[in-house]
Enzyme design. Structure first.
Site, short mmCIF file in Angstrom:
data_model
loop_
_atom_site.label_atom_id
_atom_site.label_comp_id
_atom_site.label_asym_id
_atom_site.label_seq_id
_atom_site.Cartn_x
_atom_site.Cartn_y
_atom_site.Cartn_z
N GLY A 12 42.28 -4.37 -16.84
CA GLY A 12 43.64 -3.92 -17.12
C GLY A 12 44.01 -2.66 -16.37
CG LEU A 37 46.86 -5.48 -14.75
CD1 LEU A 37 47.66 -6.77 -14.96
CD2 LEU A 37 45.43 -5.80 -14.32
N GLY A 95 46.19 -3.67 -6.35
CA GLY A 95 44.90 -4.30 -6.02
C GLY A 95 44.69 -5.55 -6.87
CG HIS A 96 44.04 -5.10 -11.06
ND1 HIS A 96 44.43 -3.82 -11.33
CD2 HIS A 96 42.72 -5.16 -11.38
CE1 HIS A 96 43.40 -3.12 -11.81
NE2 HIS A 96 42.34 -3.91 -11.84
CD GLN A 148 32.40 -3.60 -16.66
OE1 GLN A 148 32.42 -4.79 -16.92
NE2 GLN A 148 33.03 -3.10 -15.60
CE LYS A 156 37.73 1.04 -5.99
NZ LYS A 156 37.70 0.85 -7.41
CB SER A 184 42.16 1.55 -13.44
OG SER A 184 42.44 0.21 -13.09
P1 AMP Z 1 38.78 -3.69 -12.58
O1 AMP Z 1 40.00 -3.85 -13.41
O2 AMP Z 1 38.58 -2.33 -12.03
O3 AMP Z 1 37.53 -4.26 -13.24
O4 AMP Z 1 39.01 -4.61 -11.30
C1 AMP Z 1 39.29 -5.98 -11.44
C2 AMP Z 1 39.25 -6.61 -10.08
O5 AMP Z 1 40.21 -6.00 -9.23
C3 AMP Z 1 37.87 -6.44 -9.39
O6 AMP Z 1 37.54 -7.63 -8.72
C4 AMP Z 1 38.14 -5.32 -8.42
O7 AMP Z 1 37.31 -5.34 -7.29
C5 AMP Z 1 39.58 -5.60 -8.03
N1 AMP Z 1 40.20 -4.38 -7.48
C6 AMP Z 1 40.24 -3.15 -8.04
N2 AMP Z 1 40.82 -2.28 -7.20
C7 AMP Z 1 41.15 -2.97 -6.09
C8 AMP Z 1 41.77 -2.62 -4.85
N3 AMP Z 1 42.17 -1.39 -4.58
N4 AMP Z 1 41.94 -3.60 -3.93
C9 AMP Z 1 41.53 -4.86 -4.18
N5 AMP Z 1 40.94 -5.25 -5.32
C10 AMP Z 1 40.75 -4.32 -6.26
#
Ligand code: AMP
Length: 287
Positions: free
Chosen positions: A31, A33, A36-37, A61, A149, A186
């Site tokens: 979340g 968001l 990137g997400h 985690q 990332k 995030s």
């Molecule tokens: P998270 O919410 O941080 O667990 O991220 C969820 C997904 O979004 C994971 O696969 C991350 O690698 C991807 N993600 C997070 N930040 C970025 C970004 N800046 N560019 C591309 N994907 C991202």
């Protein structure tokens, strides 16, 4: 779009969709968001009949002294963004749905999680692989989308997917960045103005070593030295690691041929930022 909060509802939706033969693209997230997400969701939208997203700040985690409690939670905004992106099913389970009383089973990749981020976050990837394995079992996606990332996460999950024969294709999407180069995260909201200004050094240093590689540099020590020097010039930065590793085993590369992962983690105050590049425009995993 349907917002589901229980495993029972999710299973029932999956059963209904299976009858139609539609393909499912799945984007697991925690979340808060950002673009990137959303880029993962848009790619999933293009490649599948149906896009399913999960939002779950996964307690297993996070280490004992990490930011689980204060991790940013922006649920109503996230729901709107998913709706705008054409998400069909949004799964937002409470922790007791994912880890009911008595849970005691882990999914753990043996070696890859010890490298890079694993040295300072020893239980992190065990939490990631456990929750993603559970989500794969529930959602049964055809494809699952992850950002470059979090490069080590992609490599660990690729290993898990192969080792446990999950019938899922992993799709790696490029890192989305702010206009000055900082990778979206995030956790960027934790940075104060001065830290935010200095954090741009991470992507700059990575871009510079990509250029050094393109100009013929083949010594990994020169690459790490350049990055160390650039980051150490920033008074608010504290390096956790800067490493050049092979993507197959995350062990240090002895020389550079292209395809090596240059990865770093740097603290600004208590905020730990990560970023990486793969040299020579190669992909992180074989697809
Ligand atoms: P998270 O919410 O941080 O667990 O991220 C969820 C997904 O979004 C994971 O696969 C991350 O690698 C991807 N993600 C997070 N930040 C970025 C970004 N800046 N560019 C591309 N994907 C991202």
């Amino acid at each position: 779009m349907r917002v589901l909060r229980t495993v029972a509802e999710l299973r029932s939706c999956r059963k209904d969709l299976s009858r139609t033969g539609s393909s499912v693209g799945f984007v697991p997230t925690m979340g808060c968001l950002h673009e990137g997400h959303l880029s993962l969701m848009r790619t999933a939208r293009q490649q599948n009949d149906s896009v399913w997203v999960s939002i779950f700040v996964n307690p297993t985690q996070f280490g004992p002294n990490e930011d689980f409690e204060r991790y940013p939670r922006t649920e109503s905004r996230d729901i709107e963004l998913c709706r705008e992106c054409g998400v069909e099913i949004l799964f937002i389970p409470p922790a007791r749905e994912m880890y009911p009383e008595g849970s005691q089973t882990w999914v753990e990749v043996e070696h890859l999680p010890k490298a890079l981020c694993g040295a300072s976050r020893p239980t992190h990837f065990r939490g990631v692989t456990t929750v993603v394995a559970k989500l794969f079992n529930l959602v049964q996606p055809d494809r699952a989308y992850f950002g470059q990332k979090d490069a080590q996460q992609v490599i660990v999950l690729d290993r898990m997917t192969r080792d446990l024969d999950f019938p899922v294709r992993l799709v790696v999407c490029p890192t989305v960045r702010e206009s000055d180069g900082l990778a979206l995260s995030s956790r960027n909201v934790y940075l104060d103005a001065e830290q935010r200004e200095q954090a741009v050094v991470l992507s700059q240093a990575l871009a510079e070593v990509e250029e050094l590689f393109e100009k013929g540099e083949r010594d990994p020590n020169k690459i790490t030295e350049h990055i160390h020097n650039r980051i150490q010039a920033m008074p608010l930065a504290r390096i956790d690691y800067v490493s050049v590793v092979r993507t197959t085993n995350l062990q240090p590369a002895e020389k550079l041929d292209g395809g090596e992962l240059v990865a770093l983690a740097v603290f600004f105050g208590t905020t730990r930022l990560i970023d990486n590049i793969v040299l020579g425009e190669r992909s992180l995993i074989d697809t």
